[in-house]
Design an enzyme around this catalytic site. Structure first.
Site, PDB file in Angstrom:
ATOM      1  CB  CYS A  39      34.178  57.170  40.060  1.00  0.00           C
ATOM      2  SG  CYS A  39      33.591  55.626  39.396  1.00  0.00           S
ATOM      3  CG  HIS A  44      35.901  56.414  43.941  1.00  0.00           C
ATOM      4  ND1 HIS A  44      34.752  55.912  44.076  1.00  0.00           N
ATOM      5  CD2 HIS A  44      36.491  55.951  42.607  1.00  0.00           C
ATOM      6  CE1 HIS A  44      34.587  55.264  43.289  1.00  0.00           C
ATOM      7  NE2 HIS A  44      35.653  55.005  42.232  1.00  0.00           N
ATOM      8  CG  ASN A  58      33.886  51.669  41.626  1.00  0.00           C
ATOM      9  OD1 ASN A  58      33.294  52.532  42.086  1.00  0.00           O
ATOM     10  ND2 ASN A  58      34.712  51.915  40.808  1.00  0.00           N
TER      11      ASN A  58
HETATM   12  N1  ACO Z   1      38.681  37.205  36.156  1.00  0.00           N
HETATM   13  C1  ACO Z   1      39.653  36.641  35.532  1.00  0.00           C
HETATM   14  N2  ACO Z   1      40.572  37.303  34.717  1.00  0.00           N
HETATM   15  C2  ACO Z   1      40.267  38.467  34.268  1.00  0.00           C
HETATM   16  C3  ACO Z   1      39.121  39.188  34.677  1.00  0.00           C
HETATM   17  C4  ACO Z   1      38.323  38.448  35.633  1.00  0.00           C
HETATM   18  N3  ACO Z   1      37.246  39.170  36.396  1.00  0.00           N
HETATM   19  N4  ACO Z   1      39.251  40.319  34.200  1.00  0.00           N
HETATM   20  C5  ACO Z   1      40.049  40.332  33.331  1.00  0.00           C
HETATM   21  N5  ACO Z   1      40.772  39.177  33.293  1.00  0.00           N
HETATM   22  C6  ACO Z   1      41.943  38.574  32.644  1.00  0.00           C
HETATM   23  C7  ACO Z   1      42.175  39.635  31.270  1.00  0.00           C
HETATM   24  O1  ACO Z   1      41.314  39.104  30.309  1.00  0.00           O
HETATM   25  C8  ACO Z   1      43.634  39.268  31.068  1.00  0.00           C
HETATM   26  O2  ACO Z   1      43.887  38.094  30.446  1.00  0.00           O
HETATM   27  P1  ACO Z   1      44.901  37.990  29.329  1.00  0.00           P
HETATM   28  O3  ACO Z   1      46.056  38.441  29.828  1.00  0.00           O
HETATM   29  O4  ACO Z   1      44.832  36.518  28.976  1.00  0.00           O
HETATM   30  O5  ACO Z   1      44.564  38.949  28.403  1.00  0.00           O
HETATM   31  C9  ACO Z   1      44.259  39.215  32.402  1.00  0.00           C
HETATM   32  O6  ACO Z   1      43.299  39.105  33.317  1.00  0.00           O
HETATM   33  C10 ACO Z   1      44.997  40.723  32.923  1.00  0.00           C
HETATM   34  O7  ACO Z   1      44.103  41.650  32.555  1.00  0.00           O
HETATM   35  P2  ACO Z   1      44.298  42.967  32.774  1.00  0.00           P
HETATM   36  O8  ACO Z   1      43.151  43.959  32.459  1.00  0.00           O
HETATM   37  O9  ACO Z   1      45.621  43.628  32.339  1.00  0.00           O
HETATM   38  O10 ACO Z   1      44.445  43.037  34.547  1.00  0.00           O
HETATM   39  P3  ACO Z   1      44.929  43.937  35.503  1.00  0.00           P
HETATM   40  O11 ACO Z   1      45.893  43.561  36.468  1.00  0.00           O
HETATM   41  O12 ACO Z   1      44.920  45.447  34.807  1.00  0.00           O
HETATM   42  O13 ACO Z   1      43.744  44.117  36.481  1.00  0.00           O
HETATM   43  C11 ACO Z   1      41.697  45.691  36.916  1.00  0.00           C
HETATM   44  C12 ACO Z   1      42.291  44.746  36.014  1.00  0.00           C
HETATM   45  C13 ACO Z   1      41.325  45.172  37.993  1.00  0.00           C
HETATM   46  C14 ACO Z   1      40.341  46.004  35.973  1.00  0.00           C
HETATM   47  C15 ACO Z   1      42.709  46.938  36.842  1.00  0.00           C
HETATM   48  O14 ACO Z   1      43.238  47.241  35.722  1.00  0.00           O
HETATM   49  C16 ACO Z   1      41.984  47.881  37.710  1.00  0.00           C
HETATM   50  O15 ACO Z   1      41.469  47.947  38.538  1.00  0.00           O
HETATM   51  N6  ACO Z   1      41.982  49.105  36.947  1.00  0.00           N
HETATM   52  C17 ACO Z   1      41.329  50.182  37.444  1.00  0.00           C
HETATM   53  C18 ACO Z   1      39.752  50.318  37.109  1.00  0.00           C
HETATM   54  C19 ACO Z   1      39.000  50.932  38.005  1.00  0.00           C
HETATM   55  O16 ACO Z   1      39.044  50.926  39.351  1.00  0.00           O
HETATM   56  N7  ACO Z   1      37.840  51.315  37.388  1.00  0.00           N
HETATM   57  C20 ACO Z   1      36.976  51.997  38.185  1.00  0.00           C
HETATM   58  C21 ACO Z   1      36.133  53.118  37.644  1.00  0.00           C
HETATM   59  S1  ACO Z   1      37.519  54.168  37.755  1.00  0.00           S
HETATM   60  C22 ACO Z   1      37.696  54.692  39.236  1.00  0.00           C
HETATM   61  O17 ACO Z   1      36.803  54.413  40.092  1.00  0.00           O
HETATM   62  C23 ACO Z   1      38.945  55.120  39.565  1.00  0.00           C
END
Ligand code: ACO
Length: 323
Positions: A113, A250, A280
């Protein structure tokens, strides 16, 4: 001194749009969950047979047209991508050939990224040293090909697309009033490999693999590292968030973008956001956003544009450009 001046900017998005509602038919998710956690409403997905070099080429042609330059003037092509057409040759050489360029160098750069920031920093060094005269820096990705479409935690986040800028070496006065790339900062720390990676590769599994991520951990590191890299820019230049005309981060997640802007003292109406419509797109996200804001007249010549990114590795970085 020589400066790398942005002469043109262009982008391309595959035709097919996949909405959150469509994804909710494939995996256990909902439009509400995706929008609330990420700000993403839809993403573009490349057609069968539509490769990274094909979409990168379209962005490159758009950037050259915007610059009013002929491909023959380009003697450096850097393609930032984690989804090359082939393990080799480089996607950059495919684009070079399609543009009819037989002089100069073309190579791919892999910083996921952060790839566009790394590519811009690299091209800037070539141009300022006099080693190249004009460069195409392209971010092009088909992340749809490395997604596990059964993993709801990752497949909802990414999209395909490409963006490009044309940089030209021009004489500047050596001050912050110059047009062009004013500073770049890039960093890597391989200890974080397991937070965000692809579980295959030519040299290990002999497969392409799928993207794997510890989302929460990536989020936590992103806000800290992105603010840190921009603070380097601010301390080097004596500028602050209030001096930035356009912040083009980004586009990974709306919450990361907002939190970073807040930390840096940049008001939200100065932030270019495309993540809602593009998802993304990894290395393509910044040049896609630059092209949009350039095309619609938000970014004007002479304005200060700040870009930043973080990605797998981890890698991260920022650049300050006077447009
Ligand atoms: N739909 C519904 N529920 C979901 C989904 C989905 N698509 N994905 C995960 N869940 C569930 C999980 O299973 C979890 O359930 P549980 O509590 O029963 O186990 C719950 O939602 C919470 O999951 P978390 O991963 O803790 O959710 P979080 O609030 O952290 O959000 C997310 C997840 C959106 C991925 C967040 O962590 C994030 O944006 N992280 C950054 C990742 C990113 O942007 N990466 C890109 C590459 S790096 C970069 O570009 C910077």
């Amino acid at each position: 001194m020589l400066r790398s001046v942005v002469r043109g900017c262009g982008s391309y998005l595959p035709e097919r749009i996949v909405t959150n509602a469509e994804l909710a038919q494939r995996v256990d998710t909902s439009d509400e969950w995706i929008v609330q956690r990420t700000g993403i409403h839809q993403r573009h997905v490349a057609a069968e047979g539509e490769t990274t070099s094909m979409i990168g080429l379209k962005a490159a042609r758009a950037a050259l047209a915007d610059a009013g330059m002929d491909a023959s003037e380009i003697d450096l092509i850097v393609v930032a991508t984690a989804t090359p057409d082939h393990t080799f040759p480089a996607t950059a050489t495919q684009i070079q050939a399609e543009l009819g360029i037989t002089e100069g160098a073309a190579f791919d750069l892999q910083a996921v990224c952060s790839g566009f920031v790394f590519g811009l920093a690299t091209a800037d060094k070539f141009l300022r040293s006099g080693a190249a005269r004009a460069a195409l820096v392209i971010g092009a990705e088909t992340f749809s090909r490395i997604l596990d479409w059964e993993d709801r935690a990752t497949c909802v986040l990414f999209g395909d697309g490409a963006g490009a800028v044309v940089l030209k070496a021009e004489e500047g006065g050596g001050t912050l009033a110059d047009r062009g790339v004013l500073t770049t900062h890039i960093r890597s720390d391989g200890r974080f490999k397991n937070k965000l990676y692809v579980d295959g590769g030519a040299g290990s599994t002999k497969t392409v693999g799928f993207l794997r991520m510890e989302g929460k951990e990536v989020f936590r590191h992103a806000v800290v590292k992105l603010a840190e890299t921009v603070q380097h820019t601010f301390s080097e230049t004596g500028l602050s968030g209030r001096d930035i005309d356009w912040f083009v981060p980004h586009q990974a997640n709306r919450r990361i973008i907002d939190a970073t802007a807040d930390k840096l003292g940049i008001s939200h109406d100065r932030v270019v956001v495309t993540v809602d419509r593009h998802g993304n797109t990894s290395a393509a996200s910044i040049p896609l956003a630059l092209a949009e804001a350039h095309r619609d007249g938000r970014i004007q010549p002479g304005q200060l544009v700040l870009i930043e990114a973080m990605g797998g590795g981890f890698t991260w970085g920022s650049a300050l450009i006077r447009w």
